[in-house]
Design an enzyme around this catalytic site. Sequence first.
Site, PDB file in Angstrom:
ATOM      1  N   ASP A  50       0.817  -1.212   0.000  1.00  0.00           N
ATOM      2  CA  ASP A  50       0.000   0.000   0.000  1.00  0.00           C
ATOM      3  C   ASP A  50       0.852   1.263   0.000  1.00  0.00           C
ATOM      4  O   ASP A  50       0.534   2.244  -0.684  1.00  0.00           O
ATOM      5  CB  ASP A  50      -0.918   0.027   1.226  1.00  0.00           C
ATOM      6  CG  ASP A  50      -2.041  -0.996   1.146  1.00  0.00           C
ATOM      7  OD1 ASP A  50      -2.213  -1.612   0.077  1.00  0.00           O
ATOM      8  OD2 ASP A  50      -2.735  -1.184   2.160  1.00  0.00           O
ATOM      9  N   TYR A 369      -9.915  -7.506  -5.019  1.00  0.00           N
ATOM     10  CA  TYR A 369     -10.893  -6.425  -5.051  1.00  0.00           C
ATOM     11  C   TYR A 369     -11.624  -6.403  -6.393  1.00  0.00           C
ATOM     12  O   TYR A 369     -11.083  -6.806  -7.417  1.00  0.00           O
ATOM     13  CB  TYR A 369     -10.200  -5.080  -4.841  1.00  0.00           C
ATOM     14  CG  TYR A 369      -9.785  -4.783  -3.417  1.00  0.00           C
ATOM     15  CD1 TYR A 369      -9.414  -5.789  -2.530  1.00  0.00           C
ATOM     16  CD2 TYR A 369      -9.727  -3.476  -2.953  1.00  0.00           C
ATOM     17  CE1 TYR A 369      -9.021  -5.501  -1.239  1.00  0.00           C
ATOM     18  CE2 TYR A 369      -9.325  -3.175  -1.658  1.00  0.00           C
ATOM     19  CZ  TYR A 369      -8.974  -4.191  -0.811  1.00  0.00           C
ATOM     20  OH  TYR A 369      -8.587  -3.903   0.470  1.00  0.00           O
ATOM     21  N   GLU A 386      -9.376  -7.674  -9.598  1.00  0.00           N
ATOM     22  CA  GLU A 386      -8.001  -8.148  -9.454  1.00  0.00           C
ATOM     23  C   GLU A 386      -7.975  -9.665  -9.586  1.00  0.00           C
ATOM     24  O   GLU A 386      -8.838 -10.357  -9.048  1.00  0.00           O
ATOM     25  CB  GLU A 386      -7.449  -7.763  -8.074  1.00  0.00           C
ATOM     26  CG  GLU A 386      -7.416  -6.271  -7.809  1.00  0.00           C
ATOM     27  CD  GLU A 386      -6.997  -5.938  -6.387  1.00  0.00           C
ATOM     28  OE1 GLU A 386      -6.535  -4.813  -6.166  1.00  0.00           O
ATOM     29  OE2 GLU A 386      -7.149  -6.811  -5.493  1.00  0.00           O
TER      30      GLU A 386
END
EC number: 3.2.1.18
Length: 418
Positions: A50, A369, A386
Site C-alpha cells: 500500500d 478487489y 483483481e
Amino acid sequence: MEEVSSCSLRSTLFQQEEQNRITYRIPALLYIPPTHTFLAFAEMRTSSRDEDAVYLVFRRGVMKGCSVEWGPQQPLMEATLPGHRTMSPCPVWEKNTGRVYLFFICVQGHVSERWQLLWGRNAARLCFLYSEDSGCSWGEVKDLTEEVVGSEMKHWATFAVGPGHGIQLQSGRLLIPAYAYLISCWFLCFPCSVKPHSLMFYSDDLGVTWHCGKFIKPQVTGECQVAEVPGKAGNLVLYCSARTPNKFRAEAFSTDSGDCFQKPTLNQQLCEPRGGCQGSVVSTRPLKMPYTCQDSSGKDVPSTQKCPLMDRSLEVEEGAGAPSGTWLLYSHPTNKKKRMNLGIYYNQNPLEVNYWSRPWILNRGPSGYSDLAVVEGQGLFACLFECGERHEDEKIDFCLFSDQEVLSCDDCTSPSSN
C-alpha cells in the site's frame, strides 16, 4: 483501440510489469449511460505494498453494441498533491450536470496505515476532481479535508474512501462510501483503542458542497459500498455491504439517505476470507425474473418473509418478490480462507436476509478487489477485478456479462463451502 466482443467478454486492462515491479491494484469502474462510456481506474504502485502506491491510472472504454473498445492507459496526474501518494479511487456520475466526480485520498509520502494506527496521526487527505466530458479531460484537484471533516479529524487515526464506485440516489444526493479508524481512548501518547467504522460523504447540491455522515456502529466495518432499493410503499432504503474481519459480510440499512444507518448484522450467507476483502454491490432491474426462491432445505421461501435485519419501517409490501423488480448484485471472493474464486451473487428481495443466491463464479483462482457496473436496459453488467495465476495482484481484468449468466445459478440457498 482494443476490442472485446460478444457477451461474457473479458479483457486485461492493467497488467503487472515484472521487470520494474510495477503493480496495479484497487479497481474502480464507472459506466456513463448517455455516452455509453466506461471509466476504469486503478492505483499504480512500485510494488504490491500500500505504501508504494504512486498515482492513479485510467482507461476509457466505449460500448458499441455488445462490445467495448478500450483506449490506452493514461496516468491521472491531475489527481495528485505534492509529497503525497494517491489511493482509493471512488468515481460517481452526476446525471443532472453530466459531471464525473472522482474521489480519492492522498497520503503523505510513504507513511503506512500501520504507522498511522500506532501513533493515531492521520496522514490522509480527502480529495476530488471532476470531468465534464466523460473522462476526456479533468479539472484541478480540490482538498476537502478541512471543509468536510474539520476538527473531527483528531479522532480519526486514518481513513479512506471506497474503493470502487459511489452512487447518486433518486433524490439527487451523491454518496461516497468511506471508512475511518476511530480513536476511542488514549494511553499516554498512544491510542489504545482504534477500530474501523464505515460512513458516507454526501452532497445534496450536485457536488458543490460535501458533508460527513454518521458512523455505522457498533460492529467493526471497513471498506463498503451502497445501493438504493425500494422499501415500504415507495419508501427508498439504502443498503450497505461492508468488509469485516469476522468471517462474514456486514449489512446495514438507512432510511435517511445514508446520514444514519441501523445497527449492522453479519450475514452468514456471505463469507469473508481471512482478514476480509473489499466487495462491490449494485442495484438493478433484471430483464429476466424467476418467480420462486428456495431456502437451504430446498423449500420455497414465501415472498412476504420478513428480514430480521430490518425494523418495521423497512418492511416490503405484501406479495413482493422484490416490490419493483429491483435486485442486488454483489461481487466478492467466495473462498472462506483465501482470496479465491470471485463470485457474483444476486438477491431478488433486497431487504430479505435469506435471499442471496449461490455465487456464479466469474473468475476461478486468485481473486481480490472488484467493482461492478450496470449497463442500464440491456441486461448486461460489467466487473473490474483483481486476479492472477498465482497471486491476485498480477493483473486487473474487465468482464462484461449478462443477467442470463448470473441467473444460471438460479437458487437462493447459502453459498457452498470452498
